[in-house]
Design an enzyme around this catalytic site. Structure first.
Site, PDB file in Angstrom:
ATOM      1  N   PRO A 123      -0.288  -3.400   6.947  1.00  0.00           N
ATOM      2  CA  PRO A 123      -0.976  -4.540   7.550  1.00  0.00           C
ATOM      3  C   PRO A 123      -1.170  -5.683   6.546  1.00  0.00           C
ATOM      4  O   PRO A 123      -1.760  -5.489   5.496  1.00  0.00           O
ATOM      5  CB  PRO A 123      -2.334  -3.964   7.971  1.00  0.00           C
ATOM      6  CG  PRO A 123      -2.178  -2.483   7.908  1.00  0.00           C
ATOM      7  CD  PRO A 123      -1.135  -2.224   6.882  1.00  0.00           C
ATOM      8  N   GLU A 124      -0.626  -6.819   6.866  1.00  0.00           N
ATOM      9  CA  GLU A 124      -0.946  -8.037   6.126  1.00  0.00           C
ATOM     10  C   GLU A 124      -1.734  -8.913   7.080  1.00  0.00           C
ATOM     11  O   GLU A 124      -2.159  -8.449   8.135  1.00  0.00           O
ATOM     12  CB  GLU A 124       0.339  -8.723   5.639  1.00  0.00           C
ATOM     13  CG  GLU A 124       1.123  -7.832   4.664  1.00  0.00           C
ATOM     14  CD  GLU A 124       2.287  -8.538   4.010  1.00  0.00           C
ATOM     15  OE1 GLU A 124       2.259  -9.774   3.899  1.00  0.00           O
ATOM     16  OE2 GLU A 124       3.243  -7.860   3.627  1.00  0.00           O
TER      17      GLU A 124
END
Length: 271
Positions: A2-3
């Site tokens: 997850p960014e």
DNA sequence: ACGAAGCCCTGCAAGC
DNA sequence: TGCTTGCAGGGCTTCG
């Protein structure tokens, strides 16, 4: 992994299910994440109502006054909203049970994520108060980035992945933005002109917005709050494409290591 | 104040 | 085939 786009996708997915709902119970099966989940979490949240959900960098802030739950997904975490009777699977570490008959469930195989509690203004929490500007906010400008980079001799790739310079840019989007801006990942941060800083800011904003529109990037198993995977991985121009042809110049995409992280770039397009 | 290295953890891949 | 070993990766923390 997850960014920012994946965290934003998660926020949008869970928001309608959480807003205004009261916490009935918090079930912690595995408290050992990046930091221990506070043992008081059930007592502190029980009976409180979610009134505000926001994102700061890659942190999710779930406000249930007087407390705020701070969630970080690390590199393998995901949140989902599931019916009450859903049996927990492997790595389903936390359930926040809501009055509406669903629960918010955290799954995190590598346990690099975090679930913390804070009182008062969550933005003043130790982990949040010194963060750099939001890339999609008005404070993220070419001149501002240029000023920050003056004193940085590290590579530009490592600089834009530093949360004190700008938040939310992780390994995937750093490579993509640098390719888009035509900047070589090993170039020293303090050797980039103000003009190119402006280009880089525009590239970062563009790639993050495009990824959010596609629901994020799903490389292994990321799913948004609605349980759906992202689709931006189909639009990656250099990340994960070493030895393949550059889509712009027809050269060969290269792979190097910077600070232990893979950097993908086109030697022909990036200087 | 900045930069480099260490550390947390699991899944996967490579090697035997 | 099955076990062992190595390693990636976000980002805070520690050390220089």
């Amino acid at each position: 992994m997850p960014e920012l786009p994946e965290v934003e996708t998660t926020l949008r997915g869970i928001l309608p299910h959480l807003m205004g709902q009261t916490v009935l119970q918090v079930v912690v099966r595995q408290p050992k994440l990046r930091w221990p989940i506070p043992a008081r979490i059930n007592n502190e949240l029980k009976g409180q109502r979610f009134t505000q959900l926001q994102r700061r960098g890659k942190y999710l802030l779930l406000r249930a006054a007087p407390s705020t739950v701070i969630v970080h997904l690390g590199m393998s975490g995901s949140l989902s909203v599931v019916p009450l009777n859903t049996a927990p699977g492997t790595h389903d570490h936390v359930d926040i049970v809501l009055s509406s008959g669903v629960m918010l469930r955290l799954n995190d195989p590598r346990r690099f994520g975090a679930v913390l509690l804070t009182q008062g203004d969550p933005l003043q929490h130790r982990l949040l108060r010194n963060l750099g500007p939001e890339p999609l906010g008005k404070d993220f400008t070419g001149s501002g980035l240029y000023r920050l980079l003056r004193k940085r001799s590290c590579s530009i790739k490592q600089a834009i992945m530093n949360s004190h310079v700008v938040v939310g840019v992780g390994n995937i989007y750093a490579s993509e933005a640098l390719f888009s801006a035509g900047i070589h990942p090993t170039r020293a941060a303090n050797r980039i002109s103000q003009k190119r800083c402006q280009l880089l800011v525009e590239a970062i904003v563009e790639v993050l917005c495009a990824a959010i529109k596609k629901g994020g990037t799903t490389l292994r198993d990321f799913v948004g709050g609605d349980g759906k995977p992202g689709y931006f991985q189909n639009q990656l121009l250099v990340y994960g494409r070493d030895k393949q042809l550059c889509t712009r110049c027809g050269g060969t995409v290269g792979l190097i290591r910077q600070g232990g992280r893979a950097s993908y770039y086109c030697p022909g397009c990036q200087r």
